[in-house]
Design a protein around this motif. Sequence first.
Motif, mmCIF file in Angstrom:
data_model
loop_
_atom_site.group_PDB
_atom_site.id
_atom_site.type_symbol
_atom_site.label_atom_id
_atom_site.label_comp_id
_atom_site.label_asym_id
_atom_site.label_seq_id
_atom_site.Cartn_x
_atom_site.Cartn_y
_atom_site.Cartn_z
ATOM 1 N N SER A 58 11.733 78.617 -30.767
ATOM 2 C CA SER A 58 13.140 78.837 -30.644
ATOM 3 C C SER A 58 13.934 78.277 -31.982
ATOM 4 O O SER A 58 13.262 77.590 -32.643
ATOM 5 C CB SER A 58 13.722 78.183 -29.392
ATOM 6 O OG SER A 58 13.002 78.168 -28.228
ATOM 7 N N THR A 59 15.090 78.676 -32.218
ATOM 8 C CA THR A 59 15.873 78.160 -33.264
ATOM 9 C C THR A 59 16.323 76.919 -32.980
ATOM 10 O O THR A 59 16.837 76.136 -33.790
ATOM 11 C CB THR A 59 16.847 79.188 -33.479
ATOM 12 O OG1 THR A 59 17.819 79.306 -32.585
ATOM 13 C CG2 THR A 59 16.417 80.724 -33.802
ATOM 14 N N GLY A 60 16.593 76.560 -31.582
ATOM 15 C CA GLY A 60 17.373 75.672 -31.164
ATOM 16 C C GLY A 60 18.801 75.835 -30.916
ATOM 17 O O GLY A 60 19.643 74.862 -30.473
ATOM 18 N N PHE B 157 1.051 76.357 -33.051
ATOM 19 C CA PHE B 157 1.822 76.532 -32.105
ATOM 20 C C PHE B 157 3.252 75.327 -32.244
ATOM 21 O O PHE B 157 2.708 74.221 -32.512
ATOM 22 C CB PHE B 157 1.659 76.460 -30.628
ATOM 23 C CG PHE B 157 2.741 76.552 -29.635
ATOM 24 C CD1 PHE B 157 2.981 75.397 -28.801
ATOM 25 C CD2 PHE B 157 3.541 77.492 -29.390
ATOM 26 C CE1 PHE B 157 3.948 75.299 -27.835
ATOM 27 C CE2 PHE B 157 4.556 77.564 -28.432
ATOM 28 C CZ PHE B 157 4.633 76.681 -27.985
ATOM 29 N N LYS B 158 4.616 75.765 -32.395
ATOM 30 C CA LYS B 158 5.558 74.730 -32.405
ATOM 31 C C LYS B 158 6.449 75.018 -31.526
ATOM 32 O O LYS B 158 7.424 76.002 -31.350
ATOM 33 C CB LYS B 158 6.347 74.936 -33.695
ATOM 34 C CG LYS B 158 7.561 74.079 -34.186
ATOM 35 C CD LYS B 158 7.981 74.322 -35.337
ATOM 36 C CE LYS B 158 9.319 73.791 -35.656
ATOM 37 N NZ LYS B 158 9.676 73.726 -37.245
ATOM 38 N N PRO B 159 6.764 74.381 -30.414
ATOM 39 C CA PRO B 159 7.948 74.465 -29.573
ATOM 40 C C PRO B 159 8.992 73.764 -30.326
ATOM 41 O O PRO B 159 8.846 72.686 -31.106
ATOM 42 C CB PRO B 159 7.453 73.460 -28.308
ATOM 43 C CG PRO B 159 6.369 72.538 -29.110
ATOM 44 C CD PRO B 159 5.830 73.361 -30.010
ATOM 45 N N GLY C 188 15.649 71.454 -27.811
ATOM 46 C CA GLY C 188 16.017 70.960 -26.499
ATOM 47 C C GLY C 188 15.118 69.807 -26.232
ATOM 48 O O GLY C 188 15.377 69.147 -24.739
ATOM 49 N N MET C 189 14.105 69.433 -26.973
ATOM 50 C CA MET C 189 13.320 68.333 -26.454
ATOM 51 C C MET C 189 13.782 66.952 -27.047
ATOM 52 O O MET C 189 14.064 66.993 -28.213
ATOM 53 C CB MET C 189 11.858 68.318 -27.165
ATOM 54 C CG MET C 189 11.249 69.887 -26.650
ATOM 55 S SD MET C 189 9.727 70.211 -27.338
ATOM 56 C CE MET C 189 10.081 70.447 -29.138
ATOM 57 N N ARG C 190 14.047 66.171 -25.951
ATOM 58 C CA ARG C 190 14.840 64.997 -26.337
ATOM 59 C C ARG C 190 14.052 63.913 -26.230
ATOM 60 O O ARG C 190 14.472 62.706 -26.787
ATOM 61 C CB ARG C 190 16.100 65.013 -25.686
ATOM 62 C CG ARG C 190 17.003 66.145 -25.704
ATOM 63 C CD ARG C 190 17.802 65.726 -26.889
ATOM 64 N NE ARG C 190 18.772 66.985 -27.134
ATOM 65 C CZ ARG C 190 18.674 67.996 -27.846
ATOM 66 N NH1 ARG C 190 17.325 68.231 -28.513
ATOM 67 N NH2 ARG C 190 19.387 69.121 -28.103
ATOM 68 N N SER C 191 13.090 63.733 -25.446
ATOM 69 C CA SER C 191 12.445 62.341 -24.839
ATOM 70 C C SER C 191 11.004 62.240 -25.337
ATOM 71 O O SER C 191 10.139 63.231 -25.514
ATOM 72 C CB SER C 191 12.533 62.342 -23.358
ATOM 73 O OG SER C 191 11.679 63.373 -22.775
ATOM 74 N N GLY D 100 9.255 70.592 -32.898
ATOM 75 C CA GLY D 100 10.700 70.915 -33.714
ATOM 76 C C GLY D 100 11.561 70.217 -32.968
ATOM 77 O O GLY D 100 12.126 70.610 -31.880
ATOM 78 N N ALA D 101 12.322 69.043 -33.544
ATOM 79 C CA ALA D 101 13.062 68.294 -32.996
ATOM 80 C C ALA D 101 14.073 67.671 -33.820
ATOM 81 O O ALA D 101 13.603 67.081 -35.004
ATOM 82 C CB ALA D 101 12.442 67.300 -32.013
ATOM 83 N N SER D 102 15.311 67.165 -33.393
ATOM 84 C CA SER D 102 16.123 66.810 -34.517
ATOM 85 C C SER D 102 16.595 65.214 -33.669
ATOM 86 O O SER D 102 16.935 64.295 -34.350
ATOM 87 C CB SER D 102 17.613 67.355 -34.595
ATOM 88 O OG SER D 102 18.243 67.323 -33.278
HETATM 89 O O1 LIG Z 1 13.684 73.842 -35.124
HETATM 90 C C1 LIG Z 1 13.970 72.739 -34.553
HETATM 91 C C2 LIG Z 1 15.096 72.869 -33.729
HETATM 92 O O2 LIG Z 1 16.247 73.591 -34.132
HETATM 93 C C3 LIG Z 1 15.720 71.545 -33.272
HETATM 94 O O3 LIG Z 1 16.448 71.722 -31.980
HETATM 95 P P1 LIG Z 1 16.997 70.350 -31.506
HETATM 96 O O4 LIG Z 1 18.265 69.856 -32.269
HETATM 97 O O5 LIG Z 1 17.594 70.596 -30.053
HETATM 98 O O6 LIG Z 1 16.011 69.234 -31.332
#
Ligand SMILES: O=C[C@H](O)COP(=O)(O)O
Length: 319
Positions: free
Chosen positions: A221-223, A254-256, A259-262, A290-292
Amino acid sequence: MAHPPSDSRNPGMPLDPSWFQRAAVNTPAVEARAAELGARRPLVGAHRAAWLVNAIRCMDLTTLAGDDTEDRVARLCAKARAPLAPEVAEGLGVAGLTTGAVCVYPTMVGAAVRALAGSGVPVASVATGFPAGLMPLALRLAEIRYAVEEGAAEIDIVITRAHVLRADWAALYDEIAAMREACGAAHLKAILATGDLQTLSNVYKASMVAMQAGADFIKTSTGKEAVNATLPVSLTMVRAARDYGARTGHAVGFKPAGGMRSAADAIAWQVLMREELGARWLRPDLFRLGASSMLADIEAALTAYVTGRPVAPQSLARA
Ligand SMILES: O=C[C@H](O)COP(=O)(O)O
């Protein structure tokens, strides 16, 4: 199953719809398996800490916001270089730990490259009209070349969802193959925007086309979609990667994302990779999260484990 070597890039192959056009994913079975993965007895102690450290090692620490600034990117990169406080890293025996990469917009790549100089942490850039991708192909390819010239070592492209929804596999293959060529030496991650693809069978088919076109990674996903990374979608994609690897000998990562937060999410996705593909796929060259914002919860969990004192994630330094 013997795992194909992953040190060679995926060269791709001519489009062969016979590998996927009759694929019909058993959605209830996939959802049941995913639910079982997410309901595992929680890991504790040193075992849980080790999985969380590995999640950091495999994380694409990301900022993809319209109000991103070079200062914010510099702060994010400082976090990527030292994701844990020194006493926590030393307590875990992981001095020098960094994230897998930093992921930003193309115009932020230069700032990230400068901030990461000497760290060994690569810069990933989204491109091709992220997040919708609805731009002329020539402009999308130019954006890839711009990001690479700015110093990006990895390019996270977005596919044209309409090609999947119309089952136009040749058009999907051709656009990804052209993007792969524009990447040159940079690794290509193909964002399928699975939340827009309507069925798990479409997710499987798009995954296979992306790999046949030469994608080095497939990414959920793009997020920015309404629904981003989920375990059922991830299970479908990693099984496509497993099928592709079994037939070609090439390992595709593979890169999920989104929405992954925890800390629990970080472990659930690693358990999925370990059980479906094997331990070899738990390294940054084949797996990225992939997470912010997930890092804060992971850091809080590891800090509490080392110091014995609970820490609120929001109290930790944020980009
Ligand atoms: O590619 C990374 C995602 O855009 C990050 O999504 P996130 O802000 O929900 O963690």
